[in-house]
Design a protein around this motif. Structure first.
Motif, PDB file in Angstrom:
ATOM      1  N   GLU A  96       2.562  -3.498   2.255  1.00  0.00           N
ATOM      2  CA  GLU A  96       3.809  -2.749   2.181  1.00  0.00           C
ATOM      3  C   GLU A  96       3.506  -1.284   1.835  1.00  0.00           C
ATOM      4  O   GLU A  96       2.401  -0.949   1.394  1.00  0.00           O
ATOM      5  CB  GLU A  96       4.765  -3.398   1.162  1.00  0.00           C
ATOM      6  N   PRO A  97       4.488  -0.384   2.040  1.00  0.00           N
ATOM      7  CA  PRO A  97       4.223   1.045   1.847  1.00  0.00           C
ATOM      8  C   PRO A  97       3.688   1.419   0.472  1.00  0.00           C
ATOM      9  O   PRO A  97       2.807   2.283   0.375  1.00  0.00           O
ATOM     10  CB  PRO A  97       5.591   1.686   2.102  1.00  0.00           C
ATOM     11  N   GLN A  98       4.187   0.814  -0.600  1.00  0.00           N
ATOM     12  CA  GLN A  98       3.704   1.168  -1.930  1.00  0.00           C
ATOM     13  C   GLN A  98       2.189   1.014  -2.013  1.00  0.00           C
ATOM     14  O   GLN A  98       1.483   1.901  -2.494  1.00  0.00           O
ATOM     15  CB  GLN A  98       4.361   0.276  -2.986  1.00  0.00           C
ATOM     16  N   TYR A 122      -2.824  -2.435  -5.852  1.00  0.00           N
ATOM     17  CA  TYR A 122      -2.248  -3.650  -6.436  1.00  0.00           C
ATOM     18  C   TYR A 122      -0.841  -3.344  -6.910  1.00  0.00           C
ATOM     19  O   TYR A 122      -0.453  -2.189  -7.101  1.00  0.00           O
ATOM     20  CB  TYR A 122      -3.103  -4.191  -7.579  1.00  0.00           C
ATOM     21  N   ALA A 123      -0.070  -4.404  -7.084  1.00  0.00           N
ATOM     22  CA  ALA A 123       1.311  -4.256  -7.548  1.00  0.00           C
ATOM     23  C   ALA A 123       1.729  -5.544  -8.242  1.00  0.00           C
ATOM     24  O   ALA A 123       1.111  -6.605  -8.050  1.00  0.00           O
ATOM     25  CB  ALA A 123       2.243  -3.966  -6.379  1.00  0.00           C
ATOM     26  N   GLY A 129      14.465   0.496   2.855  1.00  0.00           N
ATOM     27  CA  GLY A 129      13.644   1.376   2.017  1.00  0.00           C
ATOM     28  C   GLY A 129      12.273   1.607   2.617  1.00  0.00           C
ATOM     29  O   GLY A 129      11.751   2.730   2.590  1.00  0.00           O
ATOM     30  N   ASP A 130      11.686   0.534   3.177  1.00  0.00           N
ATOM     31  CA  ASP A 130      10.369   0.650   3.795  1.00  0.00           C
ATOM     32  C   ASP A 130      10.402   1.584   5.005  1.00  0.00           C
ATOM     33  O   ASP A 130       9.489   2.405   5.203  1.00  0.00           O
ATOM     34  CB  ASP A 130       9.853  -0.730   4.229  1.00  0.00           C
ATOM     35  N   ILE A 131      11.450   1.457   5.818  1.00  0.00           N
ATOM     36  CA  ILE A 131      11.548   2.276   7.031  1.00  0.00           C
ATOM     37  C   ILE A 131      11.590   3.767   6.690  1.00  0.00           C
ATOM     38  O   ILE A 131      11.050   4.607   7.414  1.00  0.00           O
ATOM     39  CB  ILE A 131      12.768   1.850   7.873  1.00  0.00           C
ATOM     40  N   PHE A 148       0.138   3.588   0.428  1.00  0.00           N
ATOM     41  CA  PHE A 148      -0.093   4.942  -0.064  1.00  0.00           C
ATOM     42  C   PHE A 148      -1.154   4.965  -1.171  1.00  0.00           C
ATOM     43  O   PHE A 148      -1.876   5.959  -1.322  1.00  0.00           O
ATOM     44  CB  PHE A 148       1.213   5.573  -0.532  1.00  0.00           C
ATOM     45  N   GLN A 149      -1.268   3.875  -1.927  1.00  0.00           N
ATOM     46  CA  GLN A 149      -2.366   3.774  -2.894  1.00  0.00           C
ATOM     47  C   GLN A 149      -3.711   3.782  -2.171  1.00  0.00           C
ATOM     48  O   GLN A 149      -4.658   4.454  -2.590  1.00  0.00           O
ATOM     49  CB  GLN A 149      -2.238   2.486  -3.713  1.00  0.00           C
ATOM     50  N   VAL A 150      -3.789   3.016  -1.070  1.00  0.00           N
ATOM     51  CA  VAL A 150      -5.022   2.949  -0.285  1.00  0.00           C
ATOM     52  C   VAL A 150      -5.361   4.313   0.301  1.00  0.00           C
ATOM     53  O   VAL A 150      -6.521   4.747   0.289  1.00  0.00           O
ATOM     54  CB  VAL A 150      -4.906   1.893   0.835  1.00  0.00           C
ATOM     55  N   LYS A 151      -4.360   5.014   0.815  1.00  0.00           N
ATOM     56  CA  LYS A 151      -4.596   6.316   1.451  1.00  0.00           C
ATOM     57  C   LYS A 151      -5.189   7.309   0.464  1.00  0.00           C
ATOM     58  O   LYS A 151      -6.029   8.146   0.830  1.00  0.00           O
ATOM     59  CB  LYS A 151      -3.279   6.859   2.025  1.00  0.00           C
ATOM     60  N   LYS A 152      -4.775   7.218  -0.810  1.00  0.00           N
ATOM     61  CA  LYS A 152      -5.334   8.118  -1.831  1.00  0.00           C
ATOM     62  C   LYS A 152      -6.814   7.846  -2.049  1.00  0.00           C
ATOM     63  O   LYS A 152      -7.607   8.770  -2.235  1.00  0.00           O
ATOM     64  CB  LYS A 152      -4.569   7.951  -3.143  1.00  0.00           C
ATOM     65  N   LYS A 153      -7.190   6.563  -2.017  1.00  0.00           N
ATOM     66  CA  LYS A 153      -8.592   6.208  -2.254  1.00  0.00           C
ATOM     67  C   LYS A 153      -9.431   6.296  -0.986  1.00  0.00           C
ATOM     68  O   LYS A 153     -10.636   6.495  -1.055  1.00  0.00           O
ATOM     69  CB  LYS A 153      -8.676   4.796  -2.839  1.00  0.00           C
TER      70      LYS A 153
END
Length: 211
Positions: free
Chosen positions: A101-103, A71-72, A155-157, A106-111
């Motif tokens: 989006e990337p932020q 979430y953000a 920034g995303d790229i 990467f949260q999902v990848k951790k979980k």
């Protein structure tokens, strides 16, 4: 044990990821995660289709109960991916796509370390600029809004280097073929070295160099 996979797909705004995901959905049975948000619905938006529109109190309750994969907060509103629907689909053997989006990715990848991370690049930032200007004719976005999207895109790229796979959305038919190839190979254990992020560094560099 379910063989279903979680696919996390990111791309700059205006890069055409929605079109490519729609093409995947034509050929494969995939659950497309619907985000929660505390913002008000816009004209034509339907609760449970475009977003789950919830109160700020309800969103914060879900945060406290670990109800989101990510979430953000943006422009005073919360946005997040509900955990329960994703986990239920995966346990029932249905693949899931998160378009985020990337932020958040990467949260999902951790979980979810087994999630397949795919970044979709434009052929260049100039081509993205042209797409955003064409789209603005219908959406009514101002030049200032377009420039903000382009700044965010750059920034995303830069985050693409950290994804599992990277592909280019240039010619549509070729891009559709590529995303289907990546999806099937990730499911079946096929060869994907051509799309591995470490082998796409030069292409990412090229897009950023011409930004």
């Amino acid at each position: 044990m379910s063989s279903a996979r979680l696919f996390v797909i990111s791309a700059p705004s205006g890069c055409g990821k929605g079109t490519l995901i729609a093409e995947l959905n034509k050929d494969f049975s995939i659950y497309n995660s619907i985000s929660c948000t505390t913002r008000k619905p816009r004209d034509g938006e339907i609760d449970g289709v475009h977003y789950h529109f919830v109160t700020r109190k309800r969103f914060e309750q879900l945060i406290e109960s670990d109800g989101f994969l990510e979430y953000a907060s943006f422009a005073g509103n919360y946005y997040g991916t509900p955990r329960s629907a994703v986990e239920e689909s995966l346990s029932n053997g249905k693949d899931v796509i998160l378009e985020i989006e990337p932020q958040g990715a990467f949260q999902v990848k951790k979980k979810c370390p087994d999630a397949v991370m795919l970044f979709i690049l434009p052929t260049s930032v100039a081509s993205l600029d042209r797409r955003l200007h064409r789209r603005a004719k219908d959406s009514g976005e101002t030049e200032e809004m377009i420039q903000k999207r382009l700044a965010t895109a750059k920034g995303d790229i830069k985050c693409a280097y950290k994804y599992d796979y990277v592909m280019i959305n240039g010619e549509l038919n070729a891009a559709v073929s590529d995303i289907k190839k990546i999806y099937k190979a990730a499911k079946e254990g096929g060869e994907l070295s051509d799309f591995a992020a470490e082998n796409m560094k030069d292409r990412i560099d090229e897009v950023l160099k011409n930004a």
